[in-house]
Design a protein around this motif. Structure first.
Motif, PDB file in Angstrom:
ATOM      1  N   LYS A  32       0.807  -1.215   0.000  1.00  0.00           N
ATOM      2  CA  LYS A  32       0.000   0.000   0.000  1.00  0.00           C
ATOM      3  C   LYS A  32       0.844   1.270   0.000  1.00  0.00           C
ATOM      4  CE  LYS A  32      -0.503  -0.177   4.991  1.00  0.00           C
ATOM      5  NZ  LYS A  32      -1.350  -0.429   6.120  1.00  0.00           N
ATOM      6  N   TYR A  33       2.132   1.141   0.333  1.00  0.00           N
ATOM      7  CA  TYR A  33       2.978   2.328   0.335  1.00  0.00           C
ATOM      8  C   TYR A  33       3.688   2.546  -1.000  1.00  0.00           C
ATOM      9  CZ  TYR A  33       2.307   2.837   5.336  1.00  0.00           C
ATOM     10  OH  TYR A  33       1.763   3.021   6.573  1.00  0.00           O
ATOM     11  N   TYR A  35       3.375   3.442  -5.073  1.00  0.00           N
ATOM     12  CA  TYR A  35       2.473   4.077  -6.023  1.00  0.00           C
ATOM     13  C   TYR A  35       3.048   3.914  -7.418  1.00  0.00           C
ATOM     14  CZ  TYR A  35      -0.570   7.604  -8.084  1.00  0.00           C
ATOM     15  OH  TYR A  35      -1.496   8.265  -8.849  1.00  0.00           O
ATOM     16  N   TYR A  37       2.592   4.684 -11.689  1.00  0.00           N
ATOM     17  CA  TYR A  37       1.920   5.479 -12.713  1.00  0.00           C
ATOM     18  C   TYR A  37       2.700   5.369 -14.007  1.00  0.00           C
ATOM     19  CZ  TYR A  37       5.573   8.990 -12.097  1.00  0.00           C
ATOM     20  OH  TYR A  37       6.783   9.640 -12.053  1.00  0.00           O
ATOM     21  N   ALA A  39       4.628   7.131 -16.735  1.00  0.00           N
ATOM     22  CA  ALA A  39       5.284   8.423 -16.874  1.00  0.00           C
ATOM     23  C   ALA A  39       4.900   9.042 -18.207  1.00  0.00           C
ATOM     24  CB  ALA A  39       6.797   8.259 -16.789  1.00  0.00           C
ATOM     25  N   TYR A  48       7.102   4.039  -7.200  1.00  0.00           N
ATOM     26  CA  TYR A  48       7.974   4.630  -6.192  1.00  0.00           C
ATOM     27  C   TYR A  48       7.437   4.373  -4.797  1.00  0.00           C
ATOM     28  CZ  TYR A  48       4.886   8.729  -5.673  1.00  0.00           C
ATOM     29  OH  TYR A  48       3.839   9.562  -5.410  1.00  0.00           O
ATOM     30  N   MET A  50       6.281   5.517  -1.199  1.00  0.00           N
ATOM     31  CA  MET A  50       5.753   6.713  -0.543  1.00  0.00           C
ATOM     32  C   MET A  50       6.252   6.835   0.892  1.00  0.00           C
ATOM     33  SD  MET A  50       1.893   7.255  -1.902  1.00  0.00           S
ATOM     34  CE  MET A  50       1.190   5.635  -1.763  1.00  0.00           C
ATOM     35  N   ILE A  53       9.402   9.046   0.916  1.00  0.00           N
ATOM     36  CA  ILE A  53       9.402  10.112  -0.097  1.00  0.00           C
ATOM     37  C   ILE A  53      10.044  11.392   0.421  1.00  0.00           C
ATOM     38  CG2 ILE A  53       7.064  10.906   0.529  1.00  0.00           C
ATOM     39  CD1 ILE A  53       8.259  10.817  -3.054  1.00  0.00           C
ATOM     40  N   ASN A  54       9.970  11.607   1.738  1.00  0.00           N
ATOM     41  CA  ASN A  54      10.528  12.837   2.295  1.00  0.00           C
ATOM     42  C   ASN A  54      12.046  12.902   2.205  1.00  0.00           C
ATOM     43  OD1 ASN A  54       8.245  14.269   2.945  1.00  0.00           O
ATOM     44  ND2 ASN A  54       7.979  13.151   4.875  1.00  0.00           N
ATOM     45  N   LEU A  55      12.677  11.778   1.930  1.00  0.00           N
ATOM     46  CA  LEU A  55      14.133  11.782   1.784  1.00  0.00           C
ATOM     47  C   LEU A  55      14.527  11.915   0.322  1.00  0.00           C
ATOM     48  CD1 LEU A  55      14.827   8.858   4.235  1.00  0.00           C
ATOM     49  CD2 LEU A  55      15.133  11.269   4.685  1.00  0.00           C
ATOM     50  N   GLY A  56      13.576  12.194  -0.539  1.00  0.00           N
ATOM     51  CA  GLY A  56      13.820  12.206  -1.979  1.00  0.00           C
ATOM     52  C   GLY A  56      13.322  10.885  -2.527  1.00  0.00           C
ATOM     53  N   ARG A  57      12.845  10.895  -3.771  1.00  0.00           N
ATOM     54  CA  ARG A  57      12.101   9.733  -4.231  1.00  0.00           C
ATOM     55  C   ARG A  57      12.983   8.530  -4.540  1.00  0.00           C
ATOM     56  NH1 ARG A  57       7.924  10.228  -9.208  1.00  0.00           N
ATOM     57  NH2 ARG A  57       9.568   9.303 -10.457  1.00  0.00           N
TER      58      ARG A  57
ATOM     59  N   ILE B   2      -4.131   3.708   1.893  1.00  0.00           N
ATOM     60  CA  ILE B   2      -3.650   4.773   2.771  1.00  0.00           C
ATOM     61  C   ILE B   2      -4.026   6.136   2.200  1.00  0.00           C
ATOM     62  CG2 ILE B   2      -1.702   3.444   3.664  1.00  0.00           C
ATOM     63  CD1 ILE B   2       0.061   5.202   1.757  1.00  0.00           C
ATOM     64  N   TYR B   4      -2.927   9.370   0.687  1.00  0.00           N
ATOM     65  CA  TYR B   4      -1.697   9.737  -0.017  1.00  0.00           C
ATOM     66  C   TYR B   4      -1.058  10.981   0.582  1.00  0.00           C
ATOM     67  CZ  TYR B   4      -2.776   6.399  -3.704  1.00  0.00           C
ATOM     68  OH  TYR B   4      -3.013   5.263  -4.406  1.00  0.00           O
ATOM     69  N   HIS B   7      -0.301   9.521   4.739  1.00  0.00           N
ATOM     70  CA  HIS B   7       0.159   8.126   4.761  1.00  0.00           C
ATOM     71  C   HIS B   7      -0.418   7.300   5.902  1.00  0.00           C
ATOM     72  CE1 HIS B   7       3.867   9.310   2.139  1.00  0.00           C
ATOM     73  NE2 HIS B   7       2.723   9.390   1.505  1.00  0.00           N
ATOM     74  N   MET B  93       9.549  16.886  -5.040  1.00  0.00           N
ATOM     75  CA  MET B  93      10.013  15.610  -4.507  1.00  0.00           C
ATOM     76  C   MET B  93       9.558  14.441  -5.384  1.00  0.00           C
ATOM     77  SD  MET B  93      11.177  16.708  -1.354  1.00  0.00           S
ATOM     78  CE  MET B  93      11.150  15.284  -0.300  1.00  0.00           C
ATOM     79  N   ASP B  95       6.477  13.276  -5.694  1.00  0.00           N
ATOM     80  CA  ASP B  95       5.404  12.481  -5.086  1.00  0.00           C
ATOM     81  C   ASP B  95       4.142  12.633  -5.942  1.00  0.00           C
ATOM     82  OD1 ASP B  95       3.903  10.976  -3.402  1.00  0.00           O
ATOM     83  OD2 ASP B  95       4.206  12.221  -1.624  1.00  0.00           O
ATOM     84  N   ALA B  97       1.681  10.803  -6.626  1.00  0.00           N
ATOM     85  CA  ALA B  97       0.389  10.299  -6.138  1.00  0.00           C
ATOM     86  C   ALA B  97      -0.501  11.475  -5.749  1.00  0.00           C
ATOM     87  CB  ALA B  97       0.601   9.382  -4.938  1.00  0.00           C
ATOM     88  N   GLY B 130       9.825  14.120 -15.325  1.00  0.00           N
ATOM     89  CA  GLY B 130       9.091  13.006 -15.913  1.00  0.00           C
ATOM     90  C   GLY B 130       7.629  13.284 -16.138  1.00  0.00           C
TER      91      GLY B 130
END
Lengths: 416, 221
Positions: A32-33, A35, A37, A39, A48, A50, A53-57, B2, B4, B7, B93, B95, B97, B130
């Protein structure tokens, strides 16, 4: 090694393994964490993580880059403008032994025992031996506070500070950061001190514990510090690895809370002021003291704040989402605010002078939280005791165990 | 599933209302926080919060001197701390989603327009990121759009001040001139800061005589 998107080497050709799935940075495997898509740029399917994500993707298309671990022997003298208490000195020596023999320890110390100072000696030694040191905590407030205190003691050292969006980095050899930041380190730290080990979200999230292990080298020494250890943690370090520090640094007893049986929510829902609470706050202010009022939830806190603010204008309320949180805490320190209502966010890491505490609906908190809240009181040499009141609707195991634990601490002798 | 945004796990409680609808990846708490509008007097045209001394919005006056104004400007979300963080995560970042989250706040029908067009991003930015952050939200909502514009701009707008922005040459060009004349166009941008970006894009579009141009922005800084 240190994961860094500008790194010279490649650690993994992609940060995320789609099969599994698995994030190579944070170890997340929970579907579930992730995601996915398509591109728009080239139509490829991107997945990627989630979670980190706060540390860079970290994603399935981009390699995870890294830099190698560097160790450098650095003289890191510290200064301390007071002498360690005998208990602190004892703990400090035990940490030193653990570091030299590469074992892990659990420092089970009462709130206000002066835990941070006990690590100075070993940090100095570790840095001189060229070991990489990390002082970590799940709480941003604690991280910030510790960074200041270490900075004052280790004046000549460059200490990294990392949390959320903040990154002040020298060389990753002496680092203060949140646990989440460790996702970027693999086999890097030789000496890790974990403060407030039991604070959210560390016990709830096994991935964070994994992150600590992965960031540390195989022979690393881990020091866990807490006032409320879990059984699991005690099992982990073994009975011999637990050092109990029952006294506060100033040698006084922990304050015993007083019980007040009262249902404050009922008063609030009937639109009347909780009289016992109001009288108590008045008495505290008359004695020229300050008070933290802990409330179990934000909605109740807001309702209660309305009532209190009418009578006591020098009051404020904070919760984790409050943008003015730091500002209000600062005002409390400067004694502009005398009554501060708060959720559990201020249960750790804060020190105020001449402070009393009131815990509203104590039956709604667990023992760990109650002990921490009691620990806010009597932290200063000049005011070592203070008062605590528990307002509860009914008795709970958490309240009973809080009383028992405090009693045990106060009865215990220092085994130093 | 979750949320998005924060989280946290979403508690799914099936009831007669949501039994046949698709579950949305956003928790109630975040939804409420995202949709907050800070109080204060706002410019009727660009929705900027105005200071007390301002009689008319200085930003709009500044733009009026230089560009033809849009018919109307619609702004979906206020740009408070929460949304700042949201857009930062979404744009810088990676993200993406969050495109689904932002799309939830988009209106569903655009009958009054013939063409919807997003503000473009440069090829360089496209390679880096991207995705076009504006078009991706439209995609998430399932809105048909045409890319009428292209851009040669490389430098980040967010790194420039207002004067630098207005002094820059118009970086946009029309990539599909055929679809413009006599049509009602909606220009969509992610964040409206000074307004110069959309006004420069509109300037290029106006040269091909559209019937009308309106602006939709996700948030107003």
């Amino acid at each position: 090694m240190i994961l860094d998107h500008r790194g010279d080497a490649i650690y993994r050709t992609a940060g995320v393994d789609v099969k599994g799935p698995l994030c190579h940075r944070c170890g997340n495997t929970s579907k579930k964490y992730f995601y996915s898509y398509d591109a728009p740029f080239d139509g490829s399917r991107v997945t990627y993580c989630m979670k980190c994500i706060n540390l860079g993707r970290s994603d399935s298309m981009t390699p995870l880059r890294c830099n190698p671990t560097v160790r450098r022997k650095t003289a890191s003298p510290y200064t301390l403008d007071f002498e360690l208490s005998s208990q602190q000195a004892y703990a400090s020596d035990r940490i030193m032994d653990a570091l030299k023999t590469g074992r892990s320890l659990l420092l089970y110390a009462v709130t206000g025992a002066g835990k941070t100072e006990m690590t100075f000696q070993s940090i100095e030694w570790a840095r001189e031996a060229g070991l990489n040191v990390a002082f970590i905590s799940p709480r941003i407030d604690v991280v910030k506070e510790v960074h200041i205190r270490l900075g004052q003691a280790f004046v000549s050292s460059g200490i990294d500070l990392m949390y959320d969006g903040v990154k002040q980095v020298h060389d990753y050899q002496f680092t203060v950061c949140t646990v989440h930041q460790l996702f970027n380190f693999i086999d890097h730290f030789d000496f890790i001190i974990v403060d407030e080990t039991d604070a959210f979200p560390l016990p709830e999230d096994p991935i964070l514990m994994q992150a600590i292990r992965r960031a540390s080298t195989r022979a690393a020494t881990l020091i866990f510090m807490t006032a409320t250890p879990s059984r699991q943690l005690i099992r982990e370090v073994g009975k011999d690895g637990v050092i109990t520090l029952p006294r506060r640094y100033h040698g006084h007893d922990l304050t015993m809370p007083k019980m007040v049986w009262h249902d404050i929510r009922r008063d609030i829902s009937r639109d009347r002021a909780p009289k016992k609470l109001m009288n108590l706050i008045r008495d505290i202010l008359d004695a020229e003291r300050f008070v933290l009022v802990f409330v179990p939830e934000i909605s109740l806190m807001e309702a209660l704040f309305k009532v209190i603010h009418e009578v006591f204008p020098e009051s404020a309320a904070v919760h984790s989402g409050d943008p003015e949180r730091n500002h209000k805490v600062e005002k409390m320190r400067n004694k502009e605010i005398k009554v501060l209502l708060t959720t559990t966010i201020l249960e750790r890491g804060v020190t105020f002078d001449r402070l009393d505490a009131i815990i509203v609906h104590a039956e709604r908190f667990n023992m760990e939280s109650l002990i921490q809240m009691c620990g806010r009181v009597g932290r200063k040499q000049t005011d070592p005791v203070g008062n605590i009141w528990f307002f509860a609707h009914y008795q709970t195991d958490g309240i009973r165990r809080t009383f028992r634990t405090i009693r045990e601490f106060n009865a215990a002798r220092v085994d130093a | 599933m979750i949320c998005y945004c924060c989280h946290e796990a979403l508690a799914v409680q099936l009831d007669i209302v949501n039994l046949f609808s698709k579950q949305v990846p956003l928790c109630e708490k975040c939804r409420r926080e995202i949709s907050v509008w800070r109080p204060g007097r706002r410019c009727a045209s660009c929705h900027r919060r105005m200071s007390d001394e301002e009689v008319e919005c200085l930003d709009c006056l500044f733009l009026l001197e230089r560009y033809q104004p849009p018919g109307k400007t619609t702004c979906l979300l206020d740009y408070h701390e929460m949304n700042k963080m949201l857009f930062h995560r979404y744009k810088f970042m990676g993200d993406c989603a969050l495109a689904e989250i932002i799309a939830m706040f988009l209106p569903g029908h655009y009958g009054e327009y013939d063409v919807i067009t997003p503000i473009p991003i440069s090829t360089q930015r496209m390679t880096e990121r991207g995705y076009n952050q504006t078009a991706m939200v439209l995609d998430a909502k399932g809105i048909q759009y045409e890319e009428l514009l292209g851009t040669s701009r490389v430098k980040r707008q967010s790194e420039l001040g207002k004067n630098d922005r207005s002094r820059q040459e118009n970086p946009f060009f029309i990539s599909r001139p055929a679809g413009i004349e006599g049509r009602r166009i909606l220009v969509v941008d992610d964040i409206y800061t000074t307004g110069i970006t959309v006004h420069q894009a509109m300037e290029k579009l106006h040269a091909f005589r559209p019937a009308a141009i309106d602006v939709l922005t996700f948030s107003k800084a």
